[in-house]
Design a protein around this motif. Structure first.
Motif, PDB file in Angstrom:
ATOM      1  N   SER A 111       0.849  -1.194   0.000  1.00 27.59           N
ATOM      2  CA  SER A 111       0.000   0.000   0.000  1.00 27.59           C
ATOM      3  C   SER A 111       0.885   1.245   0.000  1.00 27.59           C
ATOM      4  O   SER A 111       2.082   1.166   0.332  1.00 27.59           O
ATOM      5  CB  SER A 111      -0.879   0.003   1.244  1.00 27.59           C
ATOM      6  OG  SER A 111      -0.058   0.218   2.370  1.00 27.59           O
ATOM      7  N   ALA A 112       0.315   2.361  -0.337  1.00 29.00           N
ATOM      8  CA  ALA A 112       1.072   3.617  -0.336  1.00 29.00           C
ATOM      9  C   ALA A 112       1.609   3.910   1.063  1.00 29.00           C
ATOM     10  O   ALA A 112       2.739   4.374   1.227  1.00 29.00           O
ATOM     11  CB  ALA A 112       0.175   4.758  -0.806  1.00 29.00           C
ATOM     12  N   GLU A 113       0.798   3.576   2.091  1.00 35.07           N
ATOM     13  CA  GLU A 113       1.242   3.828   3.482  1.00 35.07           C
ATOM     14  C   GLU A 113       2.478   3.002   3.810  1.00 35.07           C
ATOM     15  O   GLU A 113       3.434   3.484   4.397  1.00 35.07           O
ATOM     16  CB  GLU A 113       0.141   3.456   4.491  1.00 35.07           C
ATOM     17  CG  GLU A 113      -0.989   4.440   4.617  1.00 35.07           C
ATOM     18  CD  GLU A 113      -2.124   4.110   3.643  1.00 35.07           C
ATOM     19  OE1 GLU A 113      -1.869   3.434   2.606  1.00 35.07           O
ATOM     20  OE2 GLU A 113      -3.251   4.539   3.909  1.00 35.07           O
ATOM     21  N   THR A 114       2.444   1.729   3.389  1.00 39.22           N
ATOM     22  CA  THR A 114       3.588   0.860   3.680  1.00 39.22           C
ATOM     23  C   THR A 114       4.825   1.340   2.936  1.00 39.22           C
ATOM     24  O   THR A 114       5.913   1.395   3.500  1.00 39.22           O
ATOM     25  CB  THR A 114       3.246  -0.601   3.325  1.00 39.22           C
ATOM     26  OG1 THR A 114       2.169  -1.005   4.165  1.00 39.22           O
ATOM     27  CG2 THR A 114       4.421  -1.526   3.547  1.00 39.22           C
ATOM     28  N   GLU A 115       4.647   1.705   1.670  1.00 39.28           N
ATOM     29  CA  GLU A 115       5.787   2.223   0.897  1.00 39.28           C
ATOM     30  C   GLU A 115       6.382   3.455   1.589  1.00 39.28           C
ATOM     31  O   GLU A 115       7.602   3.592   1.699  1.00 39.28           O
ATOM     32  CB  GLU A 115       5.354   2.588  -0.527  1.00 39.28           C
ATOM     33  CG  GLU A 115       5.344   1.410  -1.488  1.00 39.28           C
ATOM     34  CD  GLU A 115       6.696   0.688  -1.595  1.00 39.28           C
ATOM     35  OE1 GLU A 115       7.757   1.353  -1.523  1.00 39.28           O
ATOM     36  OE2 GLU A 115       6.695  -0.544  -1.725  1.00 39.28           O
TER      37      GLU A 115
ATOM     38  N   PRO B 111       3.845  -0.030  10.163  1.00 39.89           N
ATOM     39  CA  PRO B 111       2.550  -0.268  10.823  1.00 39.89           C
ATOM     40  C   PRO B 111       1.761  -1.411  10.186  1.00 39.89           C
ATOM     41  O   PRO B 111       1.675  -1.508   8.964  1.00 39.89           O
ATOM     42  CB  PRO B 111       1.833   1.079  10.686  1.00 39.89           C
ATOM     43  CG  PRO B 111       2.937   2.086  10.577  1.00 39.89           C
ATOM     44  CD  PRO B 111       4.028   1.395   9.807  1.00 39.89           C
ATOM     45  N   GLY B 112       1.239  -2.256  11.048  1.00 43.33           N
ATOM     46  CA  GLY B 112       0.426  -3.382  10.588  1.00 43.33           C
ATOM     47  C   GLY B 112       1.235  -4.509   9.979  1.00 43.33           C
ATOM     48  O   GLY B 112       0.678  -5.529   9.552  1.00 43.33           O
ATOM     49  N   LYS B 113       2.552  -4.342   9.888  1.00 41.35           N
ATOM     50  CA  LYS B 113       3.385  -5.363   9.225  1.00 41.35           C
ATOM     51  C   LYS B 113       4.471  -5.931  10.135  1.00 41.35           C
ATOM     52  O   LYS B 113       4.530  -7.126  10.363  1.00 41.35           O
ATOM     53  CB  LYS B 113       4.071  -4.750   7.988  1.00 41.35           C
ATOM     54  CG  LYS B 113       3.132  -4.199   6.959  1.00 41.35           C
ATOM     55  CD  LYS B 113       2.670  -5.279   6.015  1.00 41.35           C
ATOM     56  CE  LYS B 113       1.840  -4.706   4.880  1.00 41.35           C
ATOM     57  NZ  LYS B 113       0.997  -5.733   4.268  1.00 41.35           N
ATOM     58  N   LEU B 114       5.359  -5.059  10.580  1.00 44.51           N
ATOM     59  CA  LEU B 114       6.494  -5.593  11.345  1.00 44.51           C
ATOM     60  C   LEU B 114       7.185  -4.514  12.164  1.00 44.51           C
ATOM     61  O   LEU B 114       6.976  -3.316  11.944  1.00 44.51           O
ATOM     62  CB  LEU B 114       7.518  -6.255  10.414  1.00 44.51           C
ATOM     63  CG  LEU B 114       8.196  -5.402   9.344  1.00 44.51           C
ATOM     64  CD1 LEU B 114       9.391  -4.641   9.883  1.00 44.51           C
ATOM     65  CD2 LEU B 114       8.664  -6.298   8.212  1.00 44.51           C
ATOM     66  N   THR B 115       8.006  -4.989  13.093  1.00 49.78           N
ATOM     67  CA  THR B 115       8.856  -4.090  13.881  1.00 49.78           C
ATOM     68  C   THR B 115      10.280  -4.627  13.804  1.00 49.78           C
ATOM     69  O   THR B 115      10.489  -5.829  13.589  1.00 49.78           O
ATOM     70  CB  THR B 115       8.425  -4.081  15.358  1.00 49.78           C
ATOM     71  OG1 THR B 115       8.278  -5.427  15.784  1.00 49.78           O
ATOM     72  CG2 THR B 115       7.125  -3.329  15.569  1.00 49.78           C
ATOM     73  N   MET B 116      11.254  -3.751  13.961  1.00 48.94           N
ATOM     74  CA  MET B 116      12.645  -4.186  13.861  1.00 48.94           C
ATOM     75  C   MET B 116      13.500  -3.367  14.821  1.00 48.94           C
ATOM     76  O   MET B 116      13.433  -2.138  14.814  1.00 48.94           O
ATOM     77  CB  MET B 116      13.122  -3.962  12.415  1.00 48.94           C
ATOM     78  CG  MET B 116      14.336  -4.767  12.035  1.00 48.94           C
ATOM     79  SD  MET B 116      14.881  -4.355  10.362  1.00 48.94           S
ATOM     80  CE  MET B 116      13.897  -5.435   9.377  1.00 48.94           C
ATOM     81  N   ASP B 117      14.304  -4.060  15.655  1.00 50.81           N
ATOM     82  CA  ASP B 117      15.270  -3.372  16.508  1.00 50.81           C
ATOM     83  C   ASP B 117      16.668  -3.647  15.976  1.00 50.81           C
ATOM     84  O   ASP B 117      16.852  -4.493  15.099  1.00 50.81           O
ATOM     85  CB  ASP B 117      15.158  -3.873  17.955  1.00 50.81           C
ATOM     86  CG  ASP B 117      13.959  -3.272  18.672  1.00 50.81           C
ATOM     87  OD1 ASP B 117      13.729  -2.062  18.524  1.00 50.81           O
ATOM     88  OD2 ASP B 117      13.255  -4.020  19.379  1.00 50.81           O
ATOM     89  N   PHE B 118      17.643  -2.950  16.540  1.00 51.96           N
ATOM     90  CA  PHE B 118      19.011  -3.090  16.032  1.00 51.96           C
ATOM     91  C   PHE B 118      19.976  -3.495  17.130  1.00 51.96           C
ATOM     92  O   PHE B 118      19.757  -3.211  18.302  1.00 51.96           O
ATOM     93  CB  PHE B 118      19.479  -1.759  15.434  1.00 51.96           C
ATOM     94  CG  PHE B 118      18.606  -1.270  14.331  1.00 51.96           C
ATOM     95  CD1 PHE B 118      18.586  -1.916  13.102  1.00 51.96           C
ATOM     96  CD2 PHE B 118      17.760  -0.191  14.531  1.00 51.96           C
ATOM     97  CE1 PHE B 118      17.763  -1.473  12.082  1.00 51.96           C
ATOM     98  CE2 PHE B 118      16.935   0.256  13.518  1.00 51.96           C
ATOM     99  CZ  PHE B 118      16.931  -0.385  12.289  1.00 51.96           C
ATOM    100  N   LYS B 119      21.059  -4.103  16.713  1.00 53.85           N
ATOM    101  CA  LYS B 119      22.131  -4.467  17.631  1.00 53.85           C
ATOM    102  C   LYS B 119      23.421  -3.909  17.041  1.00 53.85           C
ATOM    103  O   LYS B 119      23.683  -4.085  15.856  1.00 53.85           O
ATOM    104  CB  LYS B 119      22.177  -5.990  17.738  1.00 53.85           C
ATOM    105  CG  LYS B 119      23.398  -6.522  18.466  1.00 53.85           C
ATOM    106  CD  LYS B 119      23.185  -7.969  18.905  1.00 53.85           C
ATOM    107  CE  LYS B 119      24.447  -8.509  19.539  1.00 53.85           C
ATOM    108  NZ  LYS B 119      24.232  -9.761  20.269  1.00 53.85           N
ATOM    109  N   VAL B 120      24.203  -3.222  17.848  1.00 56.17           N
ATOM    110  CA  VAL B 120      25.417  -2.558  17.345  1.00 56.17           C
ATOM    111  C   VAL B 120      26.639  -3.058  18.104  1.00 56.17           C
ATOM    112  O   VAL B 120      26.646  -3.074  19.337  1.00 56.17           O
ATOM    113  CB  VAL B 120      25.344  -1.023  17.559  1.00 56.17           C
ATOM    114  CG1 VAL B 120      26.543  -0.333  16.917  1.00 56.17           C
ATOM    115  CG2 VAL B 120      24.043  -0.451  17.031  1.00 56.17           C
ATOM    116  N   THR B 121      27.670  -3.453  17.376  1.00 58.32           N
ATOM    117  CA  THR B 121      28.958  -3.772  17.996  1.00 58.32           C
ATOM    118  C   THR B 121      30.022  -2.956  17.279  1.00 58.32           C
ATOM    119  O   THR B 121      30.118  -3.023  16.053  1.00 58.32           O
ATOM    120  CB  THR B 121      29.278  -5.271  17.848  1.00 58.32           C
ATOM    121  OG1 THR B 121      28.257  -6.013  18.518  1.00 58.32           O
ATOM    122  CG2 THR B 121      30.609  -5.623  18.481  1.00 58.32           C
TER     123      THR B 121
END
Ligand code: IPM
Ligand code: MG
Length: 389
Positions: free
Chosen positions: A8-12, A183-193
């Motif tokens: 969808s346009a929102e997801t893009e 939104p409505g799809k996924l979430t993502m966190d990060f790990k930094v070294t």
């Protein structure tokens, strides 16, 4: 029919926004690594004319247990306080109410007071779940660059003398409040070294081993899965190990190490551990529990310019809600006070406190804390401990 699925346009739009956010994060983290490359040197407390110790109560049971630890420090440092060499300075305002009101994990005026101190004794602070408000603890570790979280766990009867060197500014904590959401799809966190961030914690662990007669350092990762971040952590630790020929560097994955710590017989062979932030968080609670509970272990957060000492447990709001605040165990934060004394080059006073703590919590145990009215209050425990000093 994935090929026909069109976002969808929102997801893009969310993907584009996230990509720009990600670029910004990368630039910040590369800049942090570049700053670390400049290097810095540690304060020499033995040559300082005046040492300011900031005392921060925090939330929940924090003010109650911190007040007892401050009483103990006041007694041990009475001469230095009288002569002006040491100042115990109360810092107010690092409360969850105040943080939420100003929308900052550490309000600006509190941060200014914190930075005017050399070392800090801090009670636990409450961390809101979800949202974007960063934990006060994590914010302080980052702002003061307190990169080494040192957590000792000792059970003399079992021959256990463990010291954990938990990396304290990176891993999943570096960007814990800066994750991405589509939104409505996924979430993502990060790990930094980072290279320097790993090198300095590895160096701290091996230096400690060398200076304290230890013969092994265990590197703990999950480098088989976290290939980039833990892979680099592992490689750099091994590289640093080459400078310490008398010390054996062995490596374990975090899952099996977690199991090893509950294996009596095997576990006492471990001496020093070096590990990334989140594994260090989890396994030090396990280790503290083996020692007698999370209320018993202290935690030092060490940087080159500042150091902060705290209990390893949280603010236990439930204890206050159920009217048991006065019965909170101050042993963990008093252990932190012992580490503070050692850090400011007052090892003789730290030794006196360590001996008193051992008598009160391991050998004599005349006054026992249970967390409720069937046991002693934090104040009664501190009275008992001060008698033993
Ligand atoms: C600790 C605590 C903190 C952490 C919390 C309070 C943010 O669990 O010091 O181990 O996760 O580091
Ligand atoms: Mg923890």
């Amino acid at each position: 029919m994935d090929g026909y699925m069109i976002n969808s346009a929102e997801t893009e739009a969310a993907i584009k926004e996230a990509a720009a956010h990600y670029e910004e994060l990368l630039r910040q983290q590369v800049a942090r690594q570049t700053r670390m490359e400049q290097g810095s040197s540690a304060k020499d407390f033995s040559s300082m004319d005046k040492i300011v110790i900031g005392v921060i109560g925090g939330d929940g049971i924090g003010p109650k247990i911190t007040a007892q630890a401050a009483r103990v420090l006041g007694k041990l440092l009475a001469d230095e306080i009288a002569s002006g060499r040491v100042e115990l300075r109360n810092i107010e305002g690092l409360t969850i109410e105040n943080r939420l009101a100003c929308g900052k994990p550490i309000p600006d005026d509190v941060m200014e007071e914190i930075k005017a101190c050399d070392v800090l004794l801090k009670g636990p602070t409450t961390t809101p779940n979800g949202g974007t408000m960063e934990s006060a603890n994590v914010a302080m570790r980052k702002a003061l660059d307190l990169y080494a979280n040192v957590r000792p766990v000792c059970i003399p009867a079992e021959g256990i003398d463990w010291t954990f060197f938990r990396e304290n500014t990176e891993g999943e904590y570096a960007l814990g409040s800066s994750g991405i959401e589509i939104p409505g799809k996924l979430t993502m966190d990060f790990k930094v070294t980072t290279l320097c961030g790993t090198r300095r914690i590895a160096r701290a662990a091996f230096e400690y081993a060398k200076n304290n007669g230890k013969t092994s350092v265990s590197i703990v990762t999950k480098a088989n899965i976290m290939k980039k971040t833990d892979g680099m952590f592992s490689a750099i630790c091994h590289e640093v190990a080459k400078d310490y020929p008398g010390i054996e560097a062995d490596e374990y994955y975090i899952d099996i190490m977690t199991a090893n710590l509950v294996k009596t017989g095997t576990r006492s062979k471990f001496q020093v551990f070096v590990l990334p932030n989140l594994y260090g968080d989890i396994i030090t609670d396990e280790a503290a529990q083996i020692q007698g509970g999370v209320g018993t272990a202290g935690s030092a957060n060490i940087g080159d310019q500042y150091a902060m000492f705290e209990a390893i447990h949280g603010s236990a709001p439930r204890m206050l809600e159920t009217g048991r605040g006065d019965y909170a165990n101050p042993a963990s934060i008093i252990k932190a006070a012992e580490m503070l004394l050692r850090h400011i080059a007052m090892a003789d006073k730290a030794d006196r406190l360590a001996a008193a703590l051992e008598a009160c919590t391991q050998t004599e145990k005349r006054v026992v804390i249970t967390g409720g009215p069937d046991g002693a209050t934090a104040e009664e425990f501190a009275d008992y401990l001060m008698e033993k000093l």
